[in-house]
Design an enzyme around this catalytic site. Structure first.
Site, PDB file in Angstrom:
ATOM      1  N   GLY A 240      16.948 -91.564 133.891  1.00  0.00           N
ATOM      2  CA  GLY A 240      16.330 -91.667 135.043  1.00  0.00           C
ATOM      3  C   GLY A 240      14.773 -91.472 135.149  1.00  0.00           C
ATOM      4  N   GLY A 242      11.122 -90.489 136.731  1.00  0.00           N
ATOM      5  CA  GLY A 242       9.801 -89.819 137.016  1.00  0.00           C
ATOM      6  C   GLY A 242       9.433 -88.713 136.383  1.00  0.00           C
ATOM      7  CB  CYS A 268      17.637 -89.926 129.425  1.00  0.00           C
ATOM      8  SG  CYS A 268      15.987 -90.273 129.058  1.00  0.00           S
ATOM      9  CG  HIS A 362      18.966 -93.949 126.294  1.00  0.00           C
ATOM     10  ND1 HIS A 362      19.027 -93.855 127.531  1.00  0.00           N
ATOM     11  CD2 HIS A 362      18.046 -93.605 126.320  1.00  0.00           C
ATOM     12  CE1 HIS A 362      18.733 -94.231 128.348  1.00  0.00           C
ATOM     13  NE2 HIS A 362      17.323 -93.625 127.900  1.00  0.00           N
ATOM     14  CD  GLU A 364      22.953 -95.134 126.777  1.00  0.00           C
ATOM     15  OE1 GLU A 364      22.237 -95.584 126.861  1.00  0.00           O
ATOM     16  OE2 GLU A 364      23.092 -94.179 126.608  1.00  0.00           O
TER      17      GLU A 364
END
Length: 391
Positions: A240, A242, A268, A362, A364
């Site tokens: 995500g 921020g 992440c 990541h 995936e």
């Protein structure tokens, strides 16, 4: 408001209007509009992937960021209807050097430019992306503006400086699912996992479902009681956007997960929140890691993996360090071989058994590489031990 209303090019066969890119330090590049005509602002970041631009553009982790493609030729495979990682394009803007004039792939349904136009994504092409990337590597990520409606750099710079910084930005609630949904296991369901959506990519629950996990994706604002009501065998926190230090709600939720001994896996942003929940600090990298070619070592196996990254923040710490926490013994499990940044954490109980872990990258990776697929199997092993082998 980060983006002003934009309009698509009336006729993609005509020459696009000029476009202007201005960084917050005043550095200026001039090119042509690519995608929608308009004006947009965000944090300038670069991605080193030579493929996978569709997955990049639809990754919610890029919310409020203007992505610069370091590969010079972008768009040759067009845009298909299968590879989106979410329901929309999330980048604030897109910067390329040489966009493909013709799409060439049997799955393509339209061109990249047409998709950018239809979703109102302002971009720029025809600039020296190598020079721009070198500048960001030397000076660090910074705010940027792109405009194909003004040619005055001074005016655009004033608006760039008025846009918010990534420091202290809590963005997960802006990209999370509005309602829970389920991704059923493929075949027999062996485990149930609650996946907290902080900006989740579609391929993540799919990778778990392929391994017999029934995945319940829930909004980032879920309460702990609501999470427990789903009776999970394990909990997952997604990627995500921020600043992790600003995500106080998800961190508090994760601490309750760890206190109850529920198996945990994070990637992440979920890795950064795991670090903060354990007591590690986080910091903003100079220009981040973004692309699909980052070398990482798994310190538990000494295996080197080529991995997919997208992060501008990182967990503080060094290989070999351990931390005694209220939940068990924490240690650093993975490091980046380019700059020694922490890429993985793990938590062991009093018997030395792994009960929770995370990675910064990541596994995936729909656009590849797939060296880190084994991490989903490691999550299953943790849940099997926690359940006493009943599954």
């Amino acid at each position: 408001m980060l983006e002003t209303p934009s309009r698509a090019l009336a006729d993609p066969t005509i020459d696009p209007p000029p476009a202007l890119l201005v960084l917050e330090d005043g550095t200026t590049f001039r090119g042509q509009a690519f995608g929608a005509v308009g004006e947009t602002f965000g944090e300038a970041v670069f991605s080193t992937g030579m493929s996978g631009y569709q997955e990049t553009l639809t990754d919610p982790s890029y919310h409020r960021q203007v992505v610069i493609a370091t590969a010079p030729h972008i768009g040759n495979t067009g845009w298909n209807d299968e590879d989106d990682e979410s329901g929309r394009i999330w980048v604030a803007g897109y910067v390329v050097r040489d966009p493909a004039r013709v799409s060439s792939n049997w799955r393509a349904r339209r061109s990249l430019a047409e998709e950018l136009q239809s979703q109102g994504i302002v971009g720029v092409s025809g600039i020296d992306t190598r020079a721009l990337t070198r500048h960001l590597r030397e000076r660090g990520a910074m705010r940027v503006g792109i405009s194909s409606e003004t040619t005055t750099a001074e005016d655009l710079l004033e608006r760039v400086k008025a846009t918010p910084s990534m420091h202290g930005a809590h963005l997960a609630d802006e990209v999370t699912a509005t309602e829970p949904y389920r991704v059923p296991a493929v075949g027999e369901a062996k485990f149930r996992v609650v996946a907290v959506d902080l900006g989740i990519k579609a391929m993540t629950p799919q990778r778990m479902a392929e391994r017999g996990i029934d995945v319940h994706v829930v909004p980032s604002t879920i309460s702990y009681d609501e999470l427990l009501a789903l009776q999970p065998d394990g909990v997952f926190f997604s990627n995500g956007p921020g600043d992790p230090s600003a995500a106080t709600g998800p961190i508090a939720l994760l601490r309750r997960v760890l206190a109850d001994g529920l198996p945990y896996f994070g990637i992440c942003f979920g890795h950064q929140l795991f670090g903060r929940a354990l007591g590690y600090g986080t910091f903003k990298l100079g220009y981040g890691h973004r692309g699909i070619n980052q070398p990482v070592m798994d310190l538990t196996t000494r295996r080197v993996e080529i991995t997919a990254h997208n992060h501008g923040f990182a967990v503080e710490g060094k290989a070999g360090e351990t931390l005694t926490t209220a939940y068990g013994q924490a240690s650093i499990s993975h490091v980046c071989l380019n700059d020694d940044v922490v890429e993985g954490l793990q938590l062991a109980n009093a018997d030395g058994e792994l009960i929770a872990f995370s990675v910064q990258y990541h596994p995936e990776a729909a656009a590849g590489p797939h060296d880190a697929d084994y991490l989903f199997d490691r999550f299953i092993e943790v849940m099997e031990r926690a359940s006493g082998g009943d599954h």
